[in-house]
Design a protein around this motif. Sequence first.
Motif, PDB file in Angstrom:
ATOM      1  N   GLN A  36       2.616   3.139   4.764  1.00 40.42           N
ATOM      2  CA  GLN A  36       3.488   3.752   5.573  1.00 40.42           C
ATOM      3  C   GLN A  36       2.962   5.001   6.265  1.00 40.42           C
ATOM      4  OE1 GLN A  36       2.919   4.298   2.511  1.00 40.42           O
ATOM      5  NE2 GLN A  36       3.069   6.809   1.943  1.00 40.42           N
ATOM      6  N   GLY A  37       1.863   5.443   5.920  1.00 40.19           N
ATOM      7  CA  GLY A  37       1.209   6.588   6.606  1.00 40.19           C
ATOM      8  C   GLY A  37       1.607   7.887   5.866  1.00 40.19           C
ATOM      9  N   THR A  38       0.455   8.781   5.826  1.00 39.36           N
ATOM     10  CA  THR A  38       0.863  10.184   5.363  1.00 39.36           C
ATOM     11  C   THR A  38       0.507  11.306   6.540  1.00 39.36           C
ATOM     12  OG1 THR A  38       0.503  11.513   3.320  1.00 39.36           O
ATOM     13  CG2 THR A  38      -1.383  10.037   4.291  1.00 39.36           C
ATOM     14  N   GLN A  39       1.441  12.274   6.516  1.00 39.21           N
ATOM     15  CA  GLN A  39       1.091  13.278   7.746  1.00 39.21           C
ATOM     16  C   GLN A  39       0.162  14.191   7.134  1.00 39.21           C
ATOM     17  OE1 GLN A  39       2.899  13.677  10.770  1.00 39.21           O
ATOM     18  NE2 GLN A  39       1.009  15.069  10.919  1.00 39.21           N
ATOM     19  N   VAL A  40      -0.760  14.575   7.934  1.00 34.36           N
ATOM     20  CA  VAL A  40      -1.648  15.658   7.872  1.00 34.36           C
ATOM     21  C   VAL A  40      -1.395  16.723   8.728  1.00 34.36           C
ATOM     22  CG1 VAL A  40      -4.303  16.336   7.815  1.00 34.36           C
ATOM     23  CG2 VAL A  40      -3.501  14.329   6.375  1.00 34.36           C
TER      24      VAL A  40
ATOM     25  N   LEU B  56       0.692  -1.083   0.056  1.00 30.59           N
ATOM     26  CA  LEU B  56      -0.099   0.028   0.034  1.00 30.59           C
ATOM     27  C   LEU B  56       0.826   1.282   0.011  1.00 30.59           C
ATOM     28  CD1 LEU B  56      -2.660  -1.129   2.474  1.00 30.59           C
ATOM     29  CD2 LEU B  56      -2.934  -1.203   0.260  1.00 30.59           C
ATOM     30  N   LEU B  57       0.518   2.395  -0.873  1.00 35.20           N
ATOM     31  CA  LEU B  57       1.260   3.469  -1.058  1.00 35.20           C
ATOM     32  C   LEU B  57       0.209   4.662  -0.843  1.00 35.20           C
ATOM     33  CD1 LEU B  57       4.035   4.990  -1.259  1.00 35.20           C
ATOM     34  CD2 LEU B  57       3.316   5.037  -3.829  1.00 35.20           C
ATOM     35  N   GLU B  58       0.336   5.461   0.244  1.00 35.38           N
ATOM     36  CA  GLU B  58      -0.346   6.389   0.637  1.00 35.38           C
ATOM     37  C   GLU B  58       0.118   7.821   0.208  1.00 35.38           C
ATOM     38  OE1 GLU B  58      -1.501   4.325   4.946  1.00 35.38           O
ATOM     39  OE2 GLU B  58       0.126   5.494   4.457  1.00 35.38           O
ATOM     40  N   SER B  59      -0.859   8.558  -0.174  1.00 33.63           N
ATOM     41  CA  SER B  59      -0.257   9.966  -0.520  1.00 33.63           C
ATOM     42  C   SER B  59      -1.299  10.821  -0.188  1.00 33.63           C
ATOM     43  CB  SER B  59       0.020   9.863  -2.047  1.00 33.63           C
ATOM     44  OG  SER B  59      -1.186   9.745  -2.821  1.00 33.63           O
ATOM     45  N   GLY B  60      -0.945  12.270  -0.529  1.00 34.48           N
ATOM     46  CA  GLY B  60      -2.068  13.376  -0.429  1.00 34.48           C
ATOM     47  C   GLY B  60      -2.224  13.895   0.832  1.00 34.48           C
ATOM     48  N   GLY B  61      -1.123  13.517   1.973  1.00 36.64           N
ATOM     49  CA  GLY B  61      -1.066  14.620   3.180  1.00 36.64           C
ATOM     50  C   GLY B  61      -0.390  15.761   2.781  1.00 36.64           C
ATOM     51  N   GLY B  62      -0.464  16.686   4.004  1.00 34.60           N
ATOM     52  CA  GLY B  62       0.281  18.003   3.785  1.00 34.60           C
ATOM     53  C   GLY B  62      -0.249  18.769   4.908  1.00 34.60           C
ATOM     54  N   VAL B  63       0.030  20.082   4.708  1.00 34.32           N
ATOM     55  CA  VAL B  63      -0.231  21.090   5.513  1.00 34.32           C
ATOM     56  C   VAL B  63      -1.512  21.980   5.027  1.00 34.32           C
ATOM     57  CG1 VAL B  63       0.304  23.206   6.916  1.00 34.32           C
ATOM     58  CG2 VAL B  63       2.007  21.340   6.429  1.00 34.32           C
TER      59      VAL B  63
ATOM     60  N   TYR C 274      -3.289   6.430   8.256  1.00 40.69           N
ATOM     61  CA  TYR C 274      -3.051   5.187   7.489  1.00 40.69           C
ATOM     62  C   TYR C 274      -4.094   4.549   6.689  1.00 40.69           C
ATOM     63  CZ  TYR C 274       1.080   5.636  10.894  1.00 40.69           C
ATOM     64  OH  TYR C 274       2.122   6.001  11.641  1.00 40.69           O
ATOM     65  N   CYS C 275      -3.775   3.510   5.920  1.00 38.07           N
ATOM     66  CA  CYS C 275      -4.790   2.814   5.244  1.00 38.07           C
ATOM     67  C   CYS C 275      -4.082   1.324   5.590  1.00 38.07           C
ATOM     68  CB  CYS C 275      -4.851   2.759   3.754  1.00 38.07           C
ATOM     69  SG  CYS C 275      -3.429   2.607   2.674  1.00 38.07           S
ATOM     70  N   TYR C 276      -5.097   0.334   5.598  1.00 43.01           N
ATOM     71  CA  TYR C 276      -4.951  -0.867   5.882  1.00 43.01           C
ATOM     72  C   TYR C 276      -5.793  -1.748   4.851  1.00 43.01           C
ATOM     73  CZ  TYR C 276      -5.356  -5.289   8.433  1.00 43.01           C
ATOM     74  OH  TYR C 276      -5.180  -6.718   8.889  1.00 43.01           O
ATOM     75  N   ALA C 277      -5.221  -2.813   4.278  1.00 45.27           N
ATOM     76  CA  ALA C 277      -5.829  -3.841   3.468  1.00 45.27           C
ATOM     77  C   ALA C 277      -6.198  -5.098   4.533  1.00 45.27           C
ATOM     78  CB  ALA C 277      -4.997  -4.266   2.314  1.00 45.27           C
TER      79      ALA C 277
END
Length: 119
Positions: free
Chosen positions: A111-115, A4-11, A94-97
């Motif tokens: 791996q998680g994405t920071q928001v 799994l690959l997460e994306s889209g996080g940010g400030v 995080y997402c989990y399958a």
Amino acid sequence: QVQLLESGGGVVQAGGSLKLSCAASGDISCISTMVWFRQAPGKERELIGAITVRGASNLEKSMWARFSISRDDAKNTAYLQMIGLKPEDSAVYYCYAEPFPSCGTTGSWGQGTQVTVSS
């Protein structure tokens, strides 16, 4: 196994929106449900909601008003749309399958994405 690959996080400023993505690869036929969690510093991991392979989604009650979950099977990707963000939404997401039991495999975590939501 599933990756799994997460994306889209940010400030983002309070009141803003973000759409997180969770792209799956590998043995995706074994994925039963995609689940979203978040974890803020010093707090326990919190369940946000999930979406099944059939597209049925559910969210924790506290998330109903501002969050939604969807998926695009053509892209093997699940999404978490967040609106009206608040500073308390700041966390690692995080997402989990979750696999079908018949696959005999363990679940997979991204791996998680920071928001970060600024006030």
